[in-house]
Design a protein around this motif. Structure first.
Motif, short mmCIF file in Angstrom:
data_model
loop_
_atom_site.label_atom_id
_atom_site.label_comp_id
_atom_site.label_asym_id
_atom_site.label_seq_id
_atom_site.Cartn_x
_atom_site.Cartn_y
_atom_site.Cartn_z
N LEU A 33 6.55 15.12 3.04
CA LEU A 33 7.80 15.87 3.18
C LEU A 33 7.70 16.89 4.30
O LEU A 33 8.67 17.14 5.02
CB LEU A 33 8.13 16.57 1.87
CG LEU A 33 8.65 15.68 0.74
CD1 LEU A 33 8.86 16.49 -0.52
CD2 LEU A 33 9.96 15.02 1.15
N ALA A 34 6.52 17.49 4.45
CA ALA A 34 6.33 18.43 5.55
C ALA A 34 6.52 17.75 6.90
O ALA A 34 7.10 18.33 7.83
CB ALA A 34 4.94 19.06 5.46
N LEU A 35 6.06 16.51 7.02
CA LEU A 35 6.28 15.76 8.26
C LEU A 35 7.76 15.51 8.49
O LEU A 35 8.26 15.61 9.61
CB LEU A 35 5.53 14.42 8.21
CG LEU A 35 4.02 14.45 8.39
CD1 LEU A 35 3.47 13.03 8.30
CD2 LEU A 35 3.64 15.08 9.72
N ALA A 36 8.48 15.16 7.41
CA ALA A 36 9.91 14.89 7.54
C ALA A 36 10.66 16.14 8.00
O ALA A 36 11.63 16.04 8.76
CB ALA A 36 10.47 14.40 6.20
N LEU A 37 10.21 17.29 7.56
CA LEU A 37 10.86 18.54 7.96
C LEU A 37 10.47 18.95 9.37
O LEU A 37 11.23 19.62 10.06
CB LEU A 37 10.50 19.65 6.98
CG LEU A 37 11.10 19.48 5.58
CD1 LEU A 37 10.50 20.50 4.62
CD2 LEU A 37 12.60 19.61 5.63
N HIS A 53 0.86 -1.19 0.00
CA HIS A 53 0.00 0.00 0.00
C HIS A 53 0.89 1.24 0.00
O HIS A 53 1.60 1.51 0.98
CB HIS A 53 -0.90 0.01 1.24
CG HIS A 53 -1.85 -1.15 1.30
ND1 HIS A 53 -2.81 -1.40 0.35
CD2 HIS A 53 -1.97 -2.17 2.21
CE1 HIS A 53 -3.49 -2.48 0.66
NE2 HIS A 53 -2.99 -2.98 1.79
N PHE A 54 0.88 1.99 -1.11
CA PHE A 54 1.81 3.09 -1.30
C PHE A 54 1.09 4.44 -1.31
O PHE A 54 -0.08 4.53 -1.72
CB PHE A 54 2.58 2.91 -2.61
CG PHE A 54 3.19 1.56 -2.77
CD1 PHE A 54 4.09 1.07 -1.83
CD2 PHE A 54 2.87 0.75 -3.86
CE1 PHE A 54 4.65 -0.18 -1.97
CE2 PHE A 54 3.42 -0.50 -4.01
CZ PHE A 54 4.33 -0.97 -3.06
N PRO A 55 1.77 5.50 -0.90
CA PRO A 55 1.17 6.83 -0.94
C PRO A 55 0.89 7.26 -2.38
O PRO A 55 1.59 6.85 -3.32
CB PRO A 55 2.22 7.74 -0.29
CG PRO A 55 3.13 6.82 0.45
CD PRO A 55 3.11 5.54 -0.29
N ALA A 56 -0.11 8.11 -2.55
CA ALA A 56 -0.40 8.69 -3.86
C ALA A 56 0.44 9.95 -4.04
O ALA A 56 1.05 10.46 -3.09
CB ALA A 56 -1.89 9.03 -3.96
N GLU A 57 0.48 10.47 -5.27
CA GLU A 57 1.28 11.66 -5.54
C GLU A 57 0.83 12.85 -4.71
O GLU A 57 1.64 13.68 -4.31
CB GLU A 57 1.23 11.99 -7.02
CG GLU A 57 1.96 10.97 -7.89
CD GLU A 57 2.02 11.39 -9.34
OE1 GLU A 57 1.41 12.42 -9.67
OE2 GLU A 57 2.67 10.69 -10.14
N ARG A 58 -0.46 12.91 -4.41
CA ARG A 58 -0.95 14.04 -3.61
C ARG A 58 -0.43 14.00 -2.17
O ARG A 58 -0.51 15.00 -1.45
CB ARG A 58 -2.48 14.04 -3.59
CG ARG A 58 -3.10 12.81 -2.94
CD ARG A 58 -4.61 12.87 -2.90
NE ARG A 58 -5.18 11.67 -2.30
CZ ARG A 58 -5.47 10.57 -2.98
NH1 ARG A 58 -5.24 10.53 -4.29
NH2 ARG A 58 -5.99 9.51 -2.38
N ASP A 59 0.08 12.84 -1.76
CA ASP A 59 0.59 12.72 -0.39
C ASP A 59 2.05 13.14 -0.27
O ASP A 59 2.56 13.23 0.85
CB ASP A 59 0.46 11.26 0.09
CG ASP A 59 -0.98 10.78 0.10
OD1 ASP A 59 -1.85 11.56 0.54
OD2 ASP A 59 -1.23 9.64 -0.31
N LEU A 99 8.51 7.49 0.09
CA LEU A 99 8.20 8.44 -0.97
C LEU A 99 8.57 7.94 -2.36
O LEU A 99 8.23 8.60 -3.35
CB LEU A 99 8.93 9.77 -0.71
CG LEU A 99 8.39 10.63 0.42
CD1 LEU A 99 9.32 11.80 0.68
CD2 LEU A 99 7.00 11.14 0.07
N TYR A 100 9.24 6.84 -2.45
CA TYR A 100 9.77 6.40 -3.74
C TYR A 100 8.67 6.26 -4.80
O TYR A 100 8.85 6.66 -5.94
CB TYR A 100 10.51 5.08 -3.58
CG TYR A 100 11.17 4.62 -4.85
CD1 TYR A 100 12.38 5.18 -5.27
CD2 TYR A 100 10.59 3.65 -5.65
CE1 TYR A 100 12.98 4.78 -6.44
CE2 TYR A 100 11.18 3.24 -6.83
CZ TYR A 100 12.39 3.80 -7.22
OH TYR A 100 12.96 3.39 -8.39
N THR A 101 7.55 5.70 -4.42
CA THR A 101 6.50 5.43 -5.41
C THR A 101 5.76 6.69 -5.84
O THR A 101 5.03 6.65 -6.84
CB THR A 101 5.49 4.42 -4.85
OG1 THR A 101 4.95 4.93 -3.63
CG2 THR A 101 6.15 3.08 -4.59
#
Length: 231
Positions: free
Chosen positions: A154-158, A143-149, A172-174
């Protein structure tokens, strides 16, 4: 599970979480009762006294342990609603909320990723780490994130620079091919913004990509990833 002693309940829940107990259905309502009783006791300054109808008797045992065990049973027996109820309850203790988010990786699906990211964004320092662990588990299950995610992730990572950059890149790869509405990244971001992954806690490497996402997110650029020769 309805015993008045929290330690008895915890012991029963530990047994129900074992693989051999998977054939014994556990009702969602029973787990909800365990969580509600434990939260009620734990929220009274540790007094542990029962509410109305309890005759003021002290309910013995550790309520936090029974909640933790109930969350594991909910994940093993397929009751994600119990996990969501704890994770999305701002009045719940921090530890059970974090554990509930992490365990959702065993039961959540692709359609739940947006909801998960929105939840983590309400308190990134508390929930971003468990959310990343949940997303890694979802990734392993296909189950992978969509492009809108991509942007919210990235905001969470920051927001929490303690998150492992490798794990962020894996999740984020997918969705790295989010189409930009500006010139290519290498034409917009100065070489000075490209720092080694190990020197920037928010840097993420995807294939041959090494970026300083702090510099990117501080600008007006849309958040996206590019990969391939030269990136």
């Amino acid at each position: 599970m309805d015993a008045p002693d929290h330690d008895v309940v915890t012991g029963a829940l530990h047994a129900l979480a074992e693989p051999w107990a998977a054939v014994t259905p556990v009702a969602q309502a029973a787990l909800t009762r365990v969580v509600e009783r434990a939260e009620e006791d734990g929220g009274r300054d540790g007094s542990g006294y029962e509410g109305p109808g309890g005759n003021g008797k002290r309910r013995s045992g550790d309520p936090a342990a029974s909640v933790a065990a109930a969350l594991v049973v909910a994940a093993r027996h397929g009751h994600p609603a119990v996990l969501w109820s704890v994770a999305e309850n701002p009045a719940a203790a921090p530890a059970p909320r974090r554990r509930a988010v992490e365990l959702l990786g065993e039961r959540a699906e692709r359609t739940d990723i947006g909801r998960l990211v929105e939840l983590a964004a309400t308190d990134p320092l508390l929930l971003a780490g468990p959310a990343l662990a949940c997303l890694r588990a979802l990734h392993r299950r296909g189950h992978f994130p969509a492009e809108r995610d991509a942007g919210p992730l990235l905001a969470l990572a920051l927001a929490d620079h303690t998150l492992p950059a490798h794990d962020v890149a894996t999740v984020l790869y997918t969705c790295r091919h989010r189409m930009p509405d500006r010139p290519p990244l290498r034409q917009t971001v100065l070489d000075a913004a490209r720092v080694p992954l190990g020197r920037h806690p928010a840097g993420v490497r995807t294939g041959r990509t090494r970026l300083a996402f702090g510099r990117i997110c501080g600008s007006d650029m849309p958040l996206y990833l590019r990969s391939g020769p030269g990136y």
